[in-house]
Write a protein that holds these residues in place. Structure first.
Motif, PDB file in Angstrom:
ATOM      1  N   ILE A 279       0.968  -1.369   0.012  1.00 42.38           N
ATOM      2  CA  ILE A 279       0.195  -0.152   0.212  1.00 42.38           C
ATOM      3  C   ILE A 279       0.867   1.255  -0.035  1.00 42.38           C
ATOM      4  CG2 ILE A 279      -1.675   1.296   1.342  1.00 42.38           C
ATOM      5  CD1 ILE A 279      -2.647  -1.523   2.325  1.00 42.38           C
ATOM      6  N   ARG A 280       1.840   1.172   0.875  1.00 45.57           N
ATOM      7  CA  ARG A 280       2.664   2.411   0.766  1.00 45.57           C
ATOM      8  C   ARG A 280       3.424   2.636  -0.334  1.00 45.57           C
ATOM      9  NH1 ARG A 280       3.881   2.210   7.309  1.00 45.57           N
ATOM     10  NH2 ARG A 280       2.094   3.128   8.002  1.00 45.57           N
ATOM     11  N   SER A 281       3.941   1.475  -1.146  1.00 44.61           N
ATOM     12  CA  SER A 281       4.746   1.598  -2.161  1.00 44.61           C
ATOM     13  C   SER A 281       4.167   2.158  -3.238  1.00 44.61           C
ATOM     14  CB  SER A 281       5.149  -0.030  -2.828  1.00 44.61           C
ATOM     15  OG  SER A 281       4.305  -0.637  -2.997  1.00 44.61           O
ATOM     16  N   ARG A 282       2.920   2.256  -3.194  1.00 47.06           N
ATOM     17  CA  ARG A 282       2.040   2.764  -4.222  1.00 47.06           C
ATOM     18  C   ARG A 282       1.627   4.246  -3.970  1.00 47.06           C
ATOM     19  NH1 ARG A 282      -1.856  -1.211  -7.457  1.00 47.06           N
ATOM     20  NH2 ARG A 282      -0.577  -3.001  -7.517  1.00 47.06           N
ATOM     21  N   GLY A 283       2.035   4.875  -2.733  1.00 47.73           N
ATOM     22  CA  GLY A 283       1.804   6.047  -2.591  1.00 47.73           C
ATOM     23  C   GLY A 283       0.377   6.350  -1.857  1.00 47.73           C
ATOM     24  N   LEU A 284       0.105   5.380  -1.316  1.00 46.50           N
ATOM     25  CA  LEU A 284      -1.504   5.327  -0.691  1.00 46.50           C
ATOM     26  C   LEU A 284      -1.176   5.452   0.833  1.00 46.50           C
ATOM     27  CD1 LEU A 284      -3.355   2.444  -2.603  1.00 46.50           C
ATOM     28  CD2 LEU A 284      -3.469   4.994  -3.062  1.00 46.50           C
ATOM     29  N   ARG A 285      -2.287   6.236   1.690  1.00 48.96           N
ATOM     30  CA  ARG A 285      -1.985   6.294   2.899  1.00 48.96           C
ATOM     31  C   ARG A 285      -3.053   5.605   3.877  1.00 48.96           C
ATOM     32  NH1 ARG A 285      -3.841  12.322   3.139  1.00 48.96           N
ATOM     33  NH2 ARG A 285      -5.127  11.314   1.426  1.00 48.96           N
ATOM     34  N   ILE A 286      -2.822   5.011   4.812  1.00 51.02           N
ATOM     35  CA  ILE A 286      -3.703   4.381   5.841  1.00 51.02           C
ATOM     36  C   ILE A 286      -3.990   5.257   6.808  1.00 51.02           C
ATOM     37  CG2 ILE A 286      -3.959   2.211   7.022  1.00 51.02           C
ATOM     38  CD1 ILE A 286      -1.487   1.065   5.504  1.00 51.02           C
ATOM     39  N   PRO A 287      -5.220   5.433   7.291  1.00 50.67           N
ATOM     40  CA  PRO A 287      -6.439   4.905   6.595  1.00 50.67           C
ATOM     41  C   PRO A 287      -7.097   6.040   5.509  1.00 50.67           C
ATOM     42  CG  PRO A 287      -7.017   5.761   8.582  1.00 50.67           C
ATOM     43  CD  PRO A 287      -5.603   6.077   8.752  1.00 50.67           C
ATOM     44  N   GLU A 288      -6.469   7.131   5.209  1.00 56.58           N
ATOM     45  CA  GLU A 288      -6.890   8.126   4.537  1.00 56.58           C
ATOM     46  C   GLU A 288      -7.316   7.438   3.157  1.00 56.58           C
ATOM     47  OE1 GLU A 288      -4.329   9.946   7.374  1.00 56.58           O
ATOM     48  OE2 GLU A 288      -4.270   8.410   5.933  1.00 56.58           O
ATOM     49  N   ASP A 289      -6.546   6.808   2.430  1.00 55.55           N
ATOM     50  CA  ASP A 289      -6.867   6.243   1.099  1.00 55.55           C
ATOM     51  C   ASP A 289      -7.255   4.612   1.024  1.00 55.55           C
ATOM     52  OD1 ASP A 289      -5.897   8.347  -0.022  1.00 55.55           O
ATOM     53  OD2 ASP A 289      -3.776   7.912   0.270  1.00 55.55           O
ATOM     54  N   ILE A 290      -6.934   4.172   2.095  1.00 53.37           N
ATOM     55  CA  ILE A 290      -7.333   2.790   2.203  1.00 53.37           C
ATOM     56  C   ILE A 290      -7.325   2.090   3.681  1.00 53.37           C
ATOM     57  CG2 ILE A 290      -5.452   1.694   1.458  1.00 53.37           C
ATOM     58  CD1 ILE A 290      -7.149  -0.621   0.234  1.00 53.37           C
ATOM     59  N   SER A 291      -8.356   1.450   4.147  1.00 59.12           N
ATOM     60  CA  SER A 291      -8.416   1.106   5.577  1.00 59.12           C
ATOM     61  C   SER A 291      -7.867  -0.396   5.672  1.00 59.12           C
ATOM     62  CB  SER A 291      -9.561   1.375   6.097  1.00 59.12           C
ATOM     63  OG  SER A 291      -9.951   2.542   6.088  1.00 59.12           O
ATOM     64  N   ILE A 292      -7.427  -0.784   6.736  1.00 58.94           N
ATOM     65  CA  ILE A 292      -6.778  -2.247   6.746  1.00 58.94           C
ATOM     66  C   ILE A 292      -7.244  -2.836   8.271  1.00 58.94           C
ATOM     67  CG2 ILE A 292      -5.086  -2.078   5.041  1.00 58.94           C
ATOM     68  CD1 ILE A 292      -3.020  -2.002   7.478  1.00 58.94           C
ATOM     69  N   ALA A 293      -7.243  -3.902   8.366  1.00 60.88           N
ATOM     70  CA  ALA A 293      -7.382  -4.484   9.590  1.00 60.88           C
ATOM     71  C   ALA A 293      -6.450  -6.033   9.887  1.00 60.88           C
ATOM     72  CB  ALA A 293      -8.756  -4.909  10.017  1.00 60.88           C
ATOM     73  N   GLY A 294      -6.380  -6.634  11.064  1.00 56.89           N
ATOM     74  CA  GLY A 294      -5.380  -7.544  11.055  1.00 56.89           C
ATOM     75  C   GLY A 294      -6.154  -8.722  12.126  1.00 56.89           C
ATOM     76  N   TYR A 295      -5.369  -9.493  12.587  1.00 54.71           N
ATOM     77  CA  TYR A 295      -6.062 -10.318  13.677  1.00 54.71           C
ATOM     78  C   TYR A 295      -4.856 -10.921  14.531  1.00 54.71           C
ATOM     79  CZ  TYR A 295      -9.829 -13.360  15.288  1.00 54.71           C
ATOM     80  OH  TYR A 295     -10.646 -13.968  15.860  1.00 54.71           O
ATOM     81  N   ASP A 296      -4.960 -10.958  15.952  1.00 58.67           N
ATOM     82  CA  ASP A 296      -4.013 -11.749  17.030  1.00 58.67           C
ATOM     83  C   ASP A 296      -3.877 -10.476  17.849  1.00 58.67           C
ATOM     84  OD1 ASP A 296      -3.984 -14.125  15.713  1.00 58.67           O
ATOM     85  OD2 ASP A 296      -1.804 -13.922  14.753  1.00 58.67           O
ATOM     86  N   GLY A 297      -3.526  -9.155  17.643  1.00 59.59           N
ATOM     87  CA  GLY A 297      -3.415  -8.367  18.510  1.00 59.59           C
ATOM     88  C   GLY A 297      -1.889  -8.377  19.038  1.00 59.59           C
ATOM     89  N   THR A 298      -1.123  -8.571  18.359  1.00 55.47           N
ATOM     90  CA  THR A 298       0.426  -8.801  18.764  1.00 55.47           C
ATOM     91  C   THR A 298       0.795  -7.497  19.099  1.00 55.47           C
ATOM     92  OG1 THR A 298       1.265  -8.231  16.337  1.00 55.47           O
ATOM     93  CG2 THR A 298       0.992 -10.492  17.008  1.00 55.47           C
ATOM     94  N   ARG A 299       2.073  -7.250  19.970  1.00 55.12           N
ATOM     95  CA  ARG A 299       2.545  -5.902  20.494  1.00 55.12           C
ATOM     96  C   ARG A 299       2.832  -5.065  19.392  1.00 55.12           C
ATOM     97  NH1 ARG A 299       6.343  -8.408  24.776  1.00 55.12           N
ATOM     98  NH2 ARG A 299       6.410 -10.001  23.300  1.00 55.12           N
ATOM     99  N   VAL A 300       3.702  -5.657  18.378  1.00 57.30           N
ATOM    100  CA  VAL A 300       3.979  -4.797  17.068  1.00 57.30           C
ATOM    101  C   VAL A 300       2.987  -4.018  16.431  1.00 57.30           C
ATOM    102  CG1 VAL A 300       5.142  -5.105  14.933  1.00 57.30           C
ATOM    103  CG2 VAL A 300       6.046  -6.748  16.905  1.00 57.30           C
ATOM    104  N   SER A 301       1.609  -4.944  16.150  1.00 57.09           N
ATOM    105  CA  SER A 301       0.597  -4.086  15.663  1.00 57.09           C
ATOM    106  C   SER A 301       0.266  -2.659  16.238  1.00 57.09           C
ATOM    107  CB  SER A 301      -0.515  -5.141  15.878  1.00 57.09           C
ATOM    108  OG  SER A 301      -1.204  -5.446  16.900  1.00 57.09           O
ATOM    109  N   GLN A 302       0.490  -2.963  17.682  1.00 54.70           N
ATOM    110  CA  GLN A 302       0.089  -1.610  18.436  1.00 54.70           C
ATOM    111  C   GLN A 302       1.227  -0.433  18.543  1.00 54.70           C
ATOM    112  OE1 GLN A 302      -3.302  -1.237  19.227  1.00 54.70           O
ATOM    113  NE2 GLN A 302      -3.089  -2.793  17.948  1.00 54.70           N
ATOM    114  N   MET A 303       2.554  -1.099  17.601  1.00 53.76           N
ATOM    115  CA  MET A 303       3.582  -0.197  17.655  1.00 53.76           C
ATOM    116  C   MET A 303       3.601   0.484  16.265  1.00 53.76           C
ATOM    117  SD  MET A 303       6.301  -2.508  19.743  1.00 53.76           S
ATOM    118  CE  MET A 303       7.735  -1.587  19.390  1.00 53.76           C
TER     119      MET A 303
END
Length: 336
Positions: free
Chosen positions: A259-283
């Protein structure tokens, strides 16, 4: 090492009397029993594990099968949390844990053969190729087995509440105004995938949302490259999704990079979600919208259930325990 004979000489009794005292047998006086136990403790006596196995036919040792296809080992946050929960609960209940391998004596053994060789009282299968014959053989054997995130007809299972949690994640995304929601899910053969996928379709149906088949893609769990390829596919569609759900937080990084390699912004241009709730995901910036799984509770629940089966086999039932997760709203799903 202090032996029963050493204790007997110190106490002035027979080795048979010492054995009876240390095993709390009733045909010996309380005063004598307590004196022998006290002296044994002072001498640093520890019971011999091999002798205990011969006497009770129990090793107080639990096998843990952890086959990690992603080769992340104990650095994988989800499985590390589950394993830590198993270890903590098993040790609290007086059990050791040993990882299962297939070459413990210099020759190839099946999982079941290794379990018998080590005389495991039971096994927790944390991660494995569940369709493999060796794993199926182990689950179908007379050794007590509890599985994590996999349902088998003869084993109790412990898993996160994937159906409820995925439903809550979709409800939140839809509440933010999204109707074009793509889902890159894990492997089809996984019961976790089946539950989450069914919950995905149910949530869309509940809200009266139709999505094109192209929005539902498959990629391996934890594989950033697979997810990157599927993200490229979704972003190239004429009618692109406004939100992409990834199979797990680790794999989501592959999508974020695309997404970022295409110059798109998260979440302004596209939204995303994950699963697991890892510490890294919140960093990450922005923080990932995801489901945090209670890995410690999953591990402890698995150990609890397995040890209950070991201790009370006559009352054991094949059951499925479900552990609740928590929605982390994060910052990666924007409002439309």
């Amino acid at each position: 090492m202090v032996s029963l004979k050493d204790i007997a000489q110190r106490c002035g009794v027979s080795t048979a009397t010492v054995s009876k005292a240390l095993h709390d047998q009733k045909d010996i006086g309380a005063e004598t029993k307590n004196r022998i136990k006290k002296i044994a403790k002072e001498m640093g006596y520890l019971p011999n594990a091999a002798a205990r196995v011969l006497k009770t036919n129990e090793s107080n040792n639990i096998g843990v099968l952890y086959f990690d296809e992603a080769a992340m080992g104990l650095t994988h946050e989800y499985f590390a949390g589950v394993l830590n929960g198993i270890k903590a609960q098993a040790e609290m209940l007086g059990y050791d844990i040993t990882f299962i391998n297939t070459s413990p004596v210099g020759k190839k053994l099946s999982y079941l053969e290794h379990c018998k060789y080590r005389n495991f009282d039971g096994v927790v299968i944390v991660c494995a190729r569940f369709q493999d014959n060796e794993v199926q053989e182990l689950m179908s054997s007379d050794i007590p087995v509890v599985t994590i995130d996999y349902v088998h007809y003869s084993c109790s299972a412990v898993s996160s509440n994937n159906v409820k949690c995925m439903g809550e994640l979709l409800d939140y995304i839809i509440s933010m105004g999204h109707k074009k929601i793509a889902y890159i899910h894990g492997q089809d053969f996984s019961s976790v995938t089946r539950d989450r996928l069914a919950a995905y379709y149910r949530a869309l149906e509940k809200h009266g949302i139709d999505i094109p088949e192209e929005y539902v893609r498959e990629a391996r769990y934890l594989e950033t490259e697979d997810v990157a390829n599927q993200t490229e596919y979704l972003l190239d569609l004429p009618d692109k999704p406004t939100c992409i759900i990834y199979p797990d937080d680790t794999a989501a990084i592959g999508g974020i990079n695309v997404i970022r390699s295409r110059g798109l912004r998260i979440p302004e241009d596209i939204s995303i979600a994950g699963y697991d709730g890892t510490r890294v995901s919140q960093m990450l910036s922005p923080k990932l919208t995801t489901i945090r799984q209670d890995t410690d509770k999953i591990g402890r629940e698995a150990a609890d259930r397995l040890i209950s089966i070991i201790k009370k086999p006559k009352t054991a039932l094949v059951e499925r325990a479900v552990v609740e997760g928590i929605l982390l709203e994060g910052e990666s799903v924007g409002r439309i």
